[in-house]
Design a protein around this motif. Structure first.
Motif, PDB file in Angstrom:
ATOM      1  N   ALA A 217     -94.743  62.303 -14.261  1.00  0.00           N
ATOM      2  CA  ALA A 217     -95.466  61.719 -13.128  1.00  0.00           C
ATOM      3  C   ALA A 217     -95.417  60.193 -13.155  1.00  0.00           C
ATOM      4  CB  ALA A 217     -96.913  62.194 -13.129  1.00  0.00           C
ATOM      5  N   GLY A 218     -94.825  59.614 -14.214  1.00  0.00           N
ATOM      6  CA  GLY A 218     -94.674  58.166 -14.303  1.00  0.00           C
ATOM      7  C   GLY A 218     -95.967  57.412 -14.545  1.00  0.00           C
ATOM      8  N   LEU A 219     -96.878  57.979 -15.351  1.00  0.00           N
ATOM      9  CA  LEU A 219     -98.164  57.337 -15.611  1.00  0.00           C
ATOM     10  C   LEU A 219     -98.086  56.451 -16.852  1.00  0.00           C
ATOM     11  CD1 LEU A 219    -100.448  60.437 -14.967  1.00  0.00           C
ATOM     12  CD2 LEU A 219     -99.940  58.569 -13.395  1.00  0.00           C
ATOM     13  N   SER A 220     -99.025  55.500 -16.966  1.00  0.00           N
ATOM     14  CA  SER A 220     -99.043  54.571 -18.100  1.00  0.00           C
ATOM     15  C   SER A 220     -99.532  55.274 -19.362  1.00  0.00           C
ATOM     16  CB  SER A 220     -99.954  53.380 -17.800  1.00  0.00           C
ATOM     17  OG  SER A 220    -101.305  53.792 -17.754  1.00  0.00           O
ATOM     18  N   GLU A 221     -99.205  54.689 -20.540  1.00  0.00           N
ATOM     19  CA  GLU A 221     -99.633  55.264 -21.809  1.00  0.00           C
ATOM     20  C   GLU A 221    -101.155  55.247 -21.936  1.00  0.00           C
ATOM     21  OE1 GLU A 221     -97.741  53.446 -25.121  1.00  0.00           O
ATOM     22  OE2 GLU A 221     -95.809  54.418 -24.757  1.00  0.00           O
ATOM     23  N   THR A 222    -101.788  54.208 -21.430  1.00  0.00           N
ATOM     24  CA  THR A 222    -103.242  54.115 -21.502  1.00  0.00           C
ATOM     25  C   THR A 222    -103.894  55.251 -20.725  1.00  0.00           C
ATOM     26  OG1 THR A 222    -103.206  51.718 -21.761  1.00  0.00           O
ATOM     27  CG2 THR A 222    -105.240  52.690 -20.938  1.00  0.00           C
ATOM     28  N   LEU A 223    -103.385  55.546 -19.537  1.00  0.00           N
ATOM     29  CA  LEU A 223    -103.928  56.634 -18.730  1.00  0.00           C
ATOM     30  C   LEU A 223    -103.594  57.981 -19.345  1.00  0.00           C
ATOM     31  CD1 LEU A 223    -105.471  57.386 -16.175  1.00  0.00           C
ATOM     32  CD2 LEU A 223    -103.300  57.401 -14.943  1.00  0.00           C
ATOM     33  N   VAL A 224    -102.379  58.111 -19.857  1.00  0.00           N
ATOM     34  CA  VAL A 224    -101.966  59.368 -20.493  1.00  0.00           C
ATOM     35  C   VAL A 224    -102.865  59.661 -21.688  1.00  0.00           C
ATOM     36  CG1 VAL A 224    -100.143  60.514 -21.790  1.00  0.00           C
ATOM     37  CG2 VAL A 224     -99.576  59.229 -19.722  1.00  0.00           C
ATOM     38  N   GLY A 225    -103.069  58.653 -22.538  1.00  0.00           N
ATOM     39  CA  GLY A 225    -103.875  58.863 -23.737  1.00  0.00           C
ATOM     40  C   GLY A 225    -105.340  59.074 -23.428  1.00  0.00           C
ATOM     41  N   GLY A 226    -105.915  58.220 -22.565  1.00  0.00           N
ATOM     42  CA  GLY A 226    -107.339  58.280 -22.293  1.00  0.00           C
ATOM     43  C   GLY A 226    -107.768  59.436 -21.422  1.00  0.00           C
ATOM     44  N   TRP A 291    -113.385  52.231 -23.981  1.00  0.00           N
ATOM     45  CA  TRP A 291    -113.669  53.591 -24.437  1.00  0.00           C
ATOM     46  C   TRP A 291    -114.604  53.575 -25.638  1.00  0.00           C
ATOM     47  CZ3 TRP A 291    -113.546  57.306 -21.382  1.00  0.00           C
ATOM     48  CH2 TRP A 291    -112.483  57.578 -20.526  1.00  0.00           C
ATOM     49  N   GLY A 292    -114.392  52.631 -26.572  1.00  0.00           N
ATOM     50  CA  GLY A 292    -115.257  52.542 -27.738  1.00  0.00           C
ATOM     51  C   GLY A 292    -116.700  52.222 -27.367  1.00  0.00           C
ATOM     52  N   LEU A 293    -116.881  51.259 -26.463  1.00  0.00           N
ATOM     53  CA  LEU A 293    -118.226  50.900 -26.020  1.00  0.00           C
ATOM     54  C   LEU A 293    -118.890  52.041 -25.256  1.00  0.00           C
ATOM     55  CD1 LEU A 293    -117.536  47.230 -24.862  1.00  0.00           C
ATOM     56  CD2 LEU A 293    -118.845  47.948 -26.874  1.00  0.00           C
ATOM     57  N   VAL A 294    -118.110  52.739 -24.450  1.00  0.00           N
ATOM     58  CA  VAL A 294    -118.640  53.898 -23.725  1.00  0.00           C
ATOM     59  C   VAL A 294    -119.086  54.974 -24.714  1.00  0.00           C
ATOM     60  CG1 VAL A 294    -117.980  55.845 -22.228  1.00  0.00           C
ATOM     61  CG2 VAL A 294    -117.400  53.504 -21.575  1.00  0.00           C
ATOM     62  N   GLY A 295    -118.300  55.167 -25.781  1.00  0.00           N
ATOM     63  CA  GLY A 295    -118.677  56.134 -26.811  1.00  0.00           C
ATOM     64  C   GLY A 295    -119.996  55.772 -27.475  1.00  0.00           C
ATOM     65  N   ILE A 296    -120.184  54.489 -27.766  1.00  0.00           N
ATOM     66  CA  ILE A 296    -121.450  54.036 -28.361  1.00  0.00           C
ATOM     67  C   ILE A 296    -122.607  54.266 -27.397  1.00  0.00           C
ATOM     68  CG2 ILE A 296    -122.720  51.991 -29.130  1.00  0.00           C
ATOM     69  CD1 ILE A 296    -120.096  50.916 -30.260  1.00  0.00           C
ATOM     70  N   LEU A 297    -122.398  53.928 -26.116  1.00  0.00           N
ATOM     71  CA  LEU A 297    -123.447  54.106 -25.108  1.00  0.00           C
ATOM     72  C   LEU A 297    -123.825  55.570 -24.964  1.00  0.00           C
ATOM     73  CD1 LEU A 297    -125.251  53.066 -22.830  1.00  0.00           C
ATOM     74  CD2 LEU A 297    -123.275  53.192 -21.290  1.00  0.00           C
ATOM     75  N   ALA A 329    -118.102  59.770 -16.024  1.00  0.00           N
ATOM     76  CA  ALA A 329    -117.424  59.756 -14.721  1.00  0.00           C
ATOM     77  C   ALA A 329    -117.123  58.327 -14.281  1.00  0.00           C
ATOM     78  CB  ALA A 329    -118.276  60.472 -13.679  1.00  0.00           C
ATOM     79  N   ILE A 330    -118.076  57.421 -14.478  1.00  0.00           N
ATOM     80  CA  ILE A 330    -117.866  56.017 -14.103  1.00  0.00           C
ATOM     81  C   ILE A 330    -116.790  55.385 -14.975  1.00  0.00           C
ATOM     82  CG2 ILE A 330    -118.946  53.739 -14.034  1.00  0.00           C
ATOM     83  CD1 ILE A 330    -121.576  55.177 -13.326  1.00  0.00           C
ATOM     84  N   ALA A 331    -116.869  55.628 -16.289  1.00  0.00           N
ATOM     85  CA  ALA A 331    -115.876  55.051 -17.205  1.00  0.00           C
ATOM     86  C   ALA A 331    -114.472  55.547 -16.888  1.00  0.00           C
ATOM     87  CB  ALA A 331    -116.245  55.395 -18.648  1.00  0.00           C
ATOM     88  N   LEU A 332    -114.365  56.840 -16.587  1.00  0.00           N
ATOM     89  CA  LEU A 332    -113.062  57.402 -16.256  1.00  0.00           C
ATOM     90  C   LEU A 332    -112.518  56.787 -14.975  1.00  0.00           C
ATOM     91  CD1 LEU A 332    -111.148  59.511 -17.455  1.00  0.00           C
ATOM     92  CD2 LEU A 332    -112.180  61.204 -15.948  1.00  0.00           C
TER      93      LEU A 332
END
Length: 339
Positions: A217-226, A291-297, A329-332
């Protein structure tokens, strides 16, 4: 691994089905072994079940780090931890008798939540330190390992001699050992190990299929991983958690999620060791810090829920579950729109 889109979709679907079946049995046998070994649901979920359900995350993250793809490696593991916490909100919706954090209250789960906040903070602090590394490893990496081991020590001491007890209510489901005389330990262990192997292999295939779908689909590594691989490799945690709730092993369900995320911090340390260009913390994209900050929150919100122990909330779920679902949902949305 998959050269086109159709084989990737087929593999993803089959692997998902295998994980649903194997994960359900894994949770049921884990509950029995927790009783027979005397460890209890909390310790068994932390020491064994969490490590097993983390195998797909470990394979995906370490392979990406060795391939010198820091964004893919760190977005996968950080996004996976946020997804796991979101699954507790989903699990609260599934459990209709009361708020899950109310029913599964235990001092061990409180310690786990606090430990996870500490562990998540360490790689974020490493981002703001000088790019110093010894033998290609950042000094924060051994600190993560030491903090995890010390956390296990605290959890063991808390389980053996708790200094805090939750107030029992009609909705509280205590972690009391049961009896399964018709299931010999040898048979339980062999079944548990077999399902663990099946879940790990299926999780790895699921991850590879998700990467294949994303790549075509030609997506970025950040989007693929996250998004794709993070959700794909977190499927075992969701399945085992829901299965544990359905058999009444609530402490196992909650400790599995918190324990998995704490174990995943060892995966972060392994990624730094496997990365050949120095500190992986300094070479990953800034969005990984999100992602790390969202995990802490999300962990802090769940910790508030564990302490407050609201019996019922809107829609019969706790306020913390509604909040973490909204935060995720907001973070995503932010990550998707920003990549």
């Amino acid at each position: 691994m998959f050269a086109s889109l159709i084989p990737s979709i087929i593999a993803f679907s089959l692997a998902s089905l295998v994980i649903v079946i194997a994960g359900s049995r894994l949770a049921r046998w884990a509950d029995m072994l927790a009783d027979q070994t005397g460890l209890g649901e909390a310790l068994f979920g932390i020491l064994l079940l969490a490590g097993i359900t983390s195998l797909p995350d470990f394979a995906a993250t370490l392979s990406a780090a060795i391939d010198d793809r820091p964004d893919l490696a760190m977005s996968n593991i950080m996004g996976s931890m946020a997804a796991n916490l979101m699954f507790l909100g989903v699990a609260d919706i599934v459990y209709r008798k009361a708020n899950l954090e109310h029913a599964a209250a235990s001092p061990v789960n409180l310690i786990l939540a606090g430990l996870l906040i500490v562990l998540l903070t360490l790689p974020l602090l490493a981002i703001f330190t000088p790019t110093v590394s010894q033998w290609r490893i950042h000094p924060v990496t051994p600190v993560i390992v030491a903090a995890y081991l010390f956390g296990l020590h605290l959890i063991h001491r808390t389980k053996a001699k708790p200094m805090w007890f939750p107030r029992p209510t009609r909705q509280t489901v205590a972690d009391d050992p049961g009896h399964h005389p018709d299931k010999p330990s040898a048979r339980l262990w062999s079944g548990f190990i077999a399902m663990a192997v099946v879940t790990g292999i299926a999780g790895w295939v699921l991850m590879e299929a998700a990467k294949g779908i994303a790549d075509h689909a030609g997506l970025s590594e950040t989007l693929v991983g996250g998004l794709f691989t993070a959700l794909a490799t977190s499927t075992p945690e969701l399945v085992t958690t829901i299965a544990a709730i359905r058999i009444g092993a609530l402490t196992l369900a909650v400790s599995n999620i918190f324990g998995t995320n704490c174990f995943n911090m060892l995966v972060v340390a392994a990624a730094d060791i496997g990365y050949s260009h120095g500190s992986i913390y300094h070479d990953m994209a800034p969005v990984q810090m999100t992602w790390g900050l969202v995990g802490i929150l999300m962990t802090a919100i769940l910790l508030l829920g564990l302490v407050r122990r609201q019996t019922y909330g809107i829609g019969r779920i706790g306020f913390e579950s509604a909040l973490i679902l909204g935060v995720y949902a907001i973070a995503l949305s932010v990550v998707v729109l920003g990549t």
